[in-house]
Write an enzyme that holds these catalytic residues in place. Structure first.
Site: not given
Length: 569
Positions: A238-240, A242, A481
């Site tokens: 997820e996020s970084a 991902s 987010h």
């Protein structure tokens, strides 16, 4: 009955019952080539937290690629019974009084801002570990599929500690699809993603990605001893984390083999995929390097000696120097101080080029975003009150290689008070250019990069995509987010159950539609088509789902796509 109660009463039990009780109280133990790992057992899950996979990246190994750990220190036993370590963290939030007022009145905001952060007292430079969770009583020959989790946090913060991935295990067992979860620690900030020409020359770029890759190699070598199948690994982030998932697909131009076998067979990307970046020795990365070097007291060293100086300073000095640049939750926002960057070897080109040229491992994927990805990152720029100031901000902070007219052309594709971010009221702008900046950031970093990746994806490899709107209407930020993290790891409602069902099915069979569990309670009642069929997203709403076309803000998408070489970070 608890183990201590059983053992206290052991004198009253018959011999057979005593033997059974002792077996049930014995901690789960796994023997690896490197040594023995002792874990814990709770609520139907066995935990092995903080297993080292690499030598401590300290001293001469600081700012060096990870070195595989071949054997545990004497006596060769790891007590993997605590929470495990966390890598050194950057302070994640730069909050002004206005932001404090806005954020901490929003539902879930406090959880979102602390997800992934380290348990106090557990940060250490010697942090390259994995944590393994499996169903209670898993046999070594079970060959269960494996879900490999990469946490997010802007490449500056995060750890496996705060993500209760074990919640997926009992659910997977109840559906007859048991799985093993592995969570990896990787170096952050300057410890893992320092750039600069000196770093490039030393072969020390993208260390955090190399840590993740070695964690995957550890799984290939060791997961069978835990009852896992090394040929059935799905990576998820997820996020970084991902963004890291795509980078793992694209490392070495898509070569993800180890000892002649692929390291993974599927991937899940929550809010992140491609991040267009300048080289590791580019101007932005060099500025960060020079700032860190100066903060560490190494500026007077010759260029060729600056890295050795950083390796030689004490931990506290280097840690403070790593934190001497802006965090990703600050005025500079998604213009990351630290991020994976092309180095010509690990990442041979900017990620969007690797995608468009097919230089990545195309495996079945699930990829998607929150509806309002950019709102959280647009809360820090309240001085931007005019279109001209917005253009100046984007050019100065984000797109340094673009001309003023090129950035102005991008801004012109968005109306002054855009309907996007959807789900956020037209009057809910905390400053005049808030919604437009939020839309641009959310599109450039998240929604459009997912679409670009999907456009490059082979027609023969299935890809499913979604957009989450379940927090639509949240004041100011909408479905912002990381609102998916509580639903995946902590909350239990129709939405979270349905998403968990889809992911469990995908890990088990590489198809989220395969034998969906009835526990979703009617939230999802139809087959989720692949993106290639009609270029549609599964919209995860508040009470139900639907299919929507993936064509929002087409003019802006085409503009960004056409100018990506100039719009790199």
């Amino acid at each position: 009955m608890r183990c201590n109660t059983v053992l206290a009463a052991v004198g009253l039990l018959v011999a057979a019952a005593t033997t059974n009780a002792a077996k049930s109280c014995k901690p789960p133990t796994v023997v690896l080539n490197a040594g023995t790992v002792i874990g814990t057992r709770q609520n139907g899950v066995e935990y092995f937290n903080g297993i080292p996979y690499a030598q401590a990246p300290t001293g001469a190994l600081r700012l060096k690629p990870p070195v595989r750990l071949e054997s545990f220190a004497s006596p060769g036993v790891i007590q993997a019974t605590g929470v495990g370590p966390a890598c050194p963290q950057m302070p994640a939030v730069d909050l002004t009084p206005l932001l404090l007022e806005v954020l901490f009145t929003l539902p879930g905001a406090q959880d979102t801002l602390t997800f992934g952060s380290a348990v106090p007292g557990t940060e250490t430079e010697d942090c390259l570990t994995v944590s393994v969770m499996r169903p209670k009583g898993t046999r070594a020959d079970a060959k269960l599929p494996v879900l490999f989790w990469i946490f997010g946090g802007g490449f500056e913060a995060g750890s496996p500690q705060m993500y209760n991935g074990s919640v997926l295990i009992p659910e997977s067992v109840s559906q007859g699809k048991p799985m093993i979860i592995v969570e990896v620690n990787y170096r952050l900030g300057a410890f893992g993603f320092l750039g600069g020409k000196q770093v490039l020359a030393d072969g020390a770029a993208n260390l955090g990605l190399l840590d993740q890759r070695m964690g995957l190699e550890w799984v290939a070598d060791n997961i069978a001893a835990f009852g896992g199948d090394p040929d059935a690994v799905t990576i998820w982030g997820e996020s970084a984390g991902s963004i890291s998932v795509f980078d793992q697909l694209a490392l070495y131009d898509g070569n993800n083999t180890y000892k002649g076998k692929p390291l993974l067979r599927g991937a899940i990307m929550n809010s992140g995929s491609i991040t267009p970046t300048e080289p590791v020795d580019g101007v932005r990365a060099q500025d960060v390097f020079d700032t860190v070097v100066a903060a560490a007291g190494c500026a007077s060293a010759a260029d060729s000696a600056k890295l050795e100086c950083l390796r030689g300073v004490d931990y506290d000095t280097f840690y403070a120097a790593s934190n001497s640049v802006p965090s990703y939750l600050s005025y500079t926002s998604l213009a990351f101080s630290y991020a994976p960057r092309l180095d010509g070897r690990v990442l041979t080109a900017s990620p969007e080029v690797l995608a468009e040229t097919g230089k990545y491992a195309a495996v079945p994927i699930i990829i998607g975003n929150q509806e309002n990805e950019g709102t959280l990152f647009a809360l820090f720029q309240s001085n931007i009150t005019t279109e001209a100031e917005l253009v100046s901000y984007l050019q100065t902070v984000f797109f340094r290689n673009a001309t003023t007219s090129e950035v102005a052309g991008l801004v012109a594709t968005y109306p002054p008070n855009p309907a996007s971010p959807a789900g956020v009221g037209a009057s809910e702008s905390i400053y005049p250019e808030f919604k437009r900046l939020a839309a641009i950031l959310g599109d450039w970093e998240f929604a459009f990069m997912s679409r670009l990746l999907l456009e490059t994806f082979p027609a023969t490899v299935p890809a499913w995509s979604y957009q989450a709107t379940y927090a639509s209407g949240t004041p100011i930020v909408g479905t912002y987010h990381s609102t998916d993290m509580p639903r995946l790891f902590y909350e239990k409602d129709a939405v979270s159950t349905a998403i968990q069902d889809l992911y469990i099915s995908f890990v088990h069979s590489l198809d989220p539609n395969n034998d969906k569990a009835p526990s979703s309670g009617g939230y999802l009642t139809f087959r989720w088509p692949t993106w290639q069929e009609k270029k549609q997203l599964l919209e995860l709403g508040v009470e139900s789902t639907s299919l929507i076309d993936d064509d929002a803000r087409a003019a802006s998408f085409e503009y960004i796509r056409a100018h990506l070489e100039r719009l790199r970070l």
